[in-house]
Design a protein around this motif. Structure first.
Motif, PDB file in Angstrom:
ATOM      1  N   THR A   1      24.567  44.933  35.155  1.00  0.00           N
ATOM      2  CA  THR A   1      25.065  43.753  34.430  1.00  0.00           C
ATOM      3  C   THR A   1      23.999  42.660  34.386  1.00  0.00           C
ATOM      4  OG1 THR A   1      27.291  44.319  35.167  1.00  0.00           O
ATOM      5  CG2 THR A   1      27.000  42.118  34.256  1.00  0.00           C
TER       6      THR A   1
ATOM      7  N   LYS B   1      35.657  46.530  37.198  1.00  0.00           N
ATOM      8  CA  LYS B   1      35.535  47.987  36.993  1.00  0.00           C
ATOM      9  C   LYS B   1      34.702  48.633  38.096  1.00  0.00           C
ATOM     10  CE  LYS B   1      36.137  47.685  32.022  1.00  0.00           C
ATOM     11  NZ  LYS B   1      35.489  47.645  30.712  1.00  0.00           N
ATOM     12  N   GLU B   2      33.666  47.949  38.528  1.00  0.00           N
ATOM     13  CA  GLU B   2      32.822  48.519  39.602  1.00  0.00           C
ATOM     14  C   GLU B   2      33.590  48.636  40.918  1.00  0.00           C
ATOM     15  OE1 GLU B   2      28.900  46.638  37.451  1.00  0.00           O
ATOM     16  OE2 GLU B   2      29.702  45.671  39.251  1.00  0.00           O
TER      17      GLU B   2
ATOM     18  N   ASP C   1      35.848  51.584  40.500  1.00  0.00           N
ATOM     19  CA  ASP C   1      35.092  52.843  40.616  1.00  0.00           C
ATOM     20  C   ASP C   1      34.745  53.154  42.067  1.00  0.00           C
ATOM     21  OD1 ASP C   1      35.144  53.275  37.921  1.00  0.00           O
ATOM     22  OD2 ASP C   1      33.125  52.501  37.538  1.00  0.00           O
ATOM     23  N   ASP C   2      34.672  52.119  42.887  1.00  0.00           N
ATOM     24  CA  ASP C   2      34.340  52.313  44.306  1.00  0.00           C
ATOM     25  C   ASP C   2      35.598  52.564  45.152  1.00  0.00           C
ATOM     26  OD1 ASP C   2      32.566  52.383  46.518  1.00  0.00           O
ATOM     27  OD2 ASP C   2      32.994  50.273  46.969  1.00  0.00           O
TER      28      ASP C   2
ATOM     29  N   SER D   1      28.642  39.108  43.010  1.00  0.00           N
ATOM     30  CA  SER D   1      29.057  40.519  42.957  1.00  0.00           C
ATOM     31  C   SER D   1      28.507  41.251  41.736  1.00  0.00           C
ATOM     32  CB  SER D   1      30.588  40.608  42.937  1.00  0.00           C
ATOM     33  OG  SER D   1      31.127  40.012  44.108  1.00  0.00           O
TER      34      SER D   1
ATOM     35  N   ASN E   1      28.182  47.941  48.506  1.00  0.00           N
ATOM     36  CA  ASN E   1      29.534  48.047  47.940  1.00  0.00           C
ATOM     37  C   ASN E   1      30.494  48.232  49.105  1.00  0.00           C
ATOM     38  OD1 ASN E   1      29.684  50.819  48.581  1.00  0.00           O
ATOM     39  ND2 ASN E   1      28.808  51.386  46.610  1.00  0.00           N
TER      40      ASN E   1
ATOM     41  N   GLU F   1      24.144  55.797  48.336  1.00  0.00           N
ATOM     42  CA  GLU F   1      25.555  55.950  48.003  1.00  0.00           C
ATOM     43  C   GLU F   1      26.276  56.297  49.295  1.00  0.00           C
ATOM     44  OE1 GLU F   1      27.912  57.946  44.284  1.00  0.00           O
ATOM     45  OE2 GLU F   1      26.499  59.162  45.378  1.00  0.00           O
TER      46      GLU F   1
ATOM     47  N   LYS G   1      28.379  41.667  46.646  1.00  0.00           N
ATOM     48  CA  LYS G   1      27.846  43.039  46.588  1.00  0.00           C
ATOM     49  C   LYS G   1      26.588  43.152  45.741  1.00  0.00           C
ATOM     50  CE  LYS G   1      30.575  45.042  42.776  1.00  0.00           C
ATOM     51  NZ  LYS G   1      29.436  45.263  41.868  1.00  0.00           N
TER      52      LYS G   1
ATOM     53  N   ASP H   1      33.016  43.696  34.242  1.00  0.00           N
ATOM     54  CA  ASP H   1      32.123  44.678  34.891  1.00  0.00           C
ATOM     55  C   ASP H   1      32.382  44.742  36.399  1.00  0.00           C
ATOM     56  OD1 ASP H   1      31.027  45.157  32.424  1.00  0.00           O
ATOM     57  OD2 ASP H   1      28.996  44.501  32.919  1.00  0.00           O
ATOM     58  N   VAL H   2      32.499  43.575  37.019  1.00  0.00           N
ATOM     59  CA  VAL H   2      32.700  43.533  38.476  1.00  0.00           C
ATOM     60  C   VAL H   2      34.024  44.219  38.857  1.00  0.00           C
ATOM     61  CG1 VAL H   2      33.184  41.968  40.419  1.00  0.00           C
ATOM     62  CG2 VAL H   2      31.206  41.548  38.944  1.00  0.00           C
TER      63      VAL H   2
ATOM     64  N   SER I   1      26.378  43.470  39.416  1.00  0.00           N
ATOM     65  CA  SER I   1      25.515  44.632  39.674  1.00  0.00           C
ATOM     66  C   SER I   1      24.181  44.511  38.938  1.00  0.00           C
ATOM     67  CB  SER I   1      26.209  45.905  39.194  1.00  0.00           C
ATOM     68  OG  SER I   1      26.369  45.833  37.786  1.00  0.00           O
TER      69      SER I   1
END
Ligand SMILES: CC(C)=CCNc1ncnc2c1ncn2[C@@H]1O[C@H](COP(=O)(O)O)[C@@H](O)[C@H]1O
Ligand SMILES: [Zn+2]
Length: 348
Positions: free
Chosen positions: A29, A86-87, A90-91, A24, A295, A4, A289, A83-84, A26
């Motif tokens: 997913t 939102k990720e 979140d980043d 991209s 990320n 991270e 990613k 999902d992508v 994750s």
């Protein structure tokens, strides 16, 4: 993802301008997709390149074929795109330009038009759900498919640019750089630009593409993806560099992608400093990613640690990316205001 990023890089507001949707996806997913299609017998090692691993460009492009088998229906695309988005949010990504190649799938009845519509729907749903990032879309042309498909794709992009009130902002040129030639795609790219689509073109991602890069730079595009072999020290030429600089064309730079795909031998040998040190607009991006297990926070941190850049310098880099985006001026202004508001809390 194996590590991270530090808090500073996670909290830094960021702009992502070079992200291929299907690259991209994750780990989480991919697991959901594998559960939907157990008969394909796809394991996670086939869809991502872990840390320390390197693959040839050809092997990397095989990975996309596997992922495309997993993502072949409207339902899959909607889930993947949401999902992508939102990720990235979140980043800490506050503005995201996603790109993807419209695909038709006979066995699910998916059409290229449905494909784009579904991504637009995902963007709308995220907005409604309060996901904190502004998303815009670039329609991608896969260079391997030649003149006719490129022209069809441009028409599709033009239609969507008009019908989505500005969510579709541009056209990407991507795909295996060792296949096809840019000269066959020139009329389609010029038509796209003429109709108001912004052009983000992968260019000189592999050596020996000077002639093609020269043709593409004459358009000229609004942004360049990678540009690894443009400058003379990498086998490019001063005249290519001059064209990029004269037109002030921002470069989208994806460090981990280039290292894992072996077009650049190591992080410290990346071409980022060549351009950055001359003050040329450079934007740090992820490319894929999911495939490269990274990320955007990690990419910023990696650039800073490799080239000894301060938090202040990284702040500037993320802020300058706003001006390199294809967002309309009003949105650029809003984003700049957000950066200004966030600055005291992030640059403590
Ligand atoms: C192999 C490697 C080092 C990848 C990074 N460099 C890339 N260069 C050119 N095209 C790319 C790259 N990464 C992704 N793409 C394009 O994006 C597609 C996957 O996303 P999508 O299906 O368009 O949603 C790939 O099939 C390819 O056409
Ligand atoms: Zn790319």
């Amino acid at each position: 993802m194996e590590t991270e990023a530090d808090a500073f890089y996670r909290e830094l507001p960021k702009v992502e301008l070079h992200a291929h949707l299907n690259g991209s996806i994750s780990f989480a997913t991919i697991e959901k997709l594998i559960a939907r299609k157990p008969h394909l017998n796809i394991g996670h090692s086939m869809t991502a390149i872990q840390s320390g691993q390197r693959r040839t460009l050809e092997e990397c492009f095989q990975v996309f074929k596997v992922i495309h088998q997993l993502v072949d229906s409207e339902e899959d695309i909607l889930m993947v795109a949401k999902d992508v988005i939102k990720e990235f949010a979140d980043d800490g990504v506050k503005y995201l330009e996603l790109r993807s190649t419209p695909r038709e799938e006979k066995n699910t009845g998916l059409t290229k038009k449905n494909y784009v519509e579904t991504i637009i729907e995902a963007i709308h749903q995220c907005k409604k759900e309060g996901v904190d990032t502004e998303v815009r879309f670039l329609v991608a042309v896969d260079r391997r498919n030649g003149t006719e498909v490129a022209m069809e794709t441009v028409k599709l992009a033009e239609e969507f640019m008009l019908s989505t009130s500005g969510l579709v902002v541009g056209l990407d040129l991507s795909g295996d750089p060792t296949v096809g030639h840019g000269k066959d795609l020139l009329p389609a790219l010029e038509k796209a630009k003429h109709s108001g689509l912004k052009l983000a073109l992968h260019m000189s991602e592999v050596p020996s593409q000077m002639e093609e890069s020269d043709l593409l730079l004459n358009i000229p595009p609004h942004r360049i993806g990678h540009g690894t072999f443009l400058h003379p020290e990498m086998g490019g030429s001063q005249s290519l560099v001059d064209k990029v600089q004269k037109n002030n064309i921002p470069l989208e730079l994806c460090l981990t992608s280039n290292v894992k795909g072996q077009t650049v031998p190591s992080y410290s040998q990346h071409h980022f400093p060549y351009w950055y040190q001359s003050g040329h607009p450079c934007v740090i991006c992820t490319d894929d990613k999911g495939v490269f297990c990274t990320n955007l926070s990690l990419e910023y941190q990696r650039a800073a640690s490799t080239f000894g850049l301060s938090h202040e310098a990284m702040w500037k880099l993320s802020q300058q990316a706003i001006d390199c985006s294809f967002a309309p001026d009003a949105l650029k202004d809003q984003l700049k205001q957000r950066w200004t508001k966030l600055r005291p809390a992030v640059l403590r």
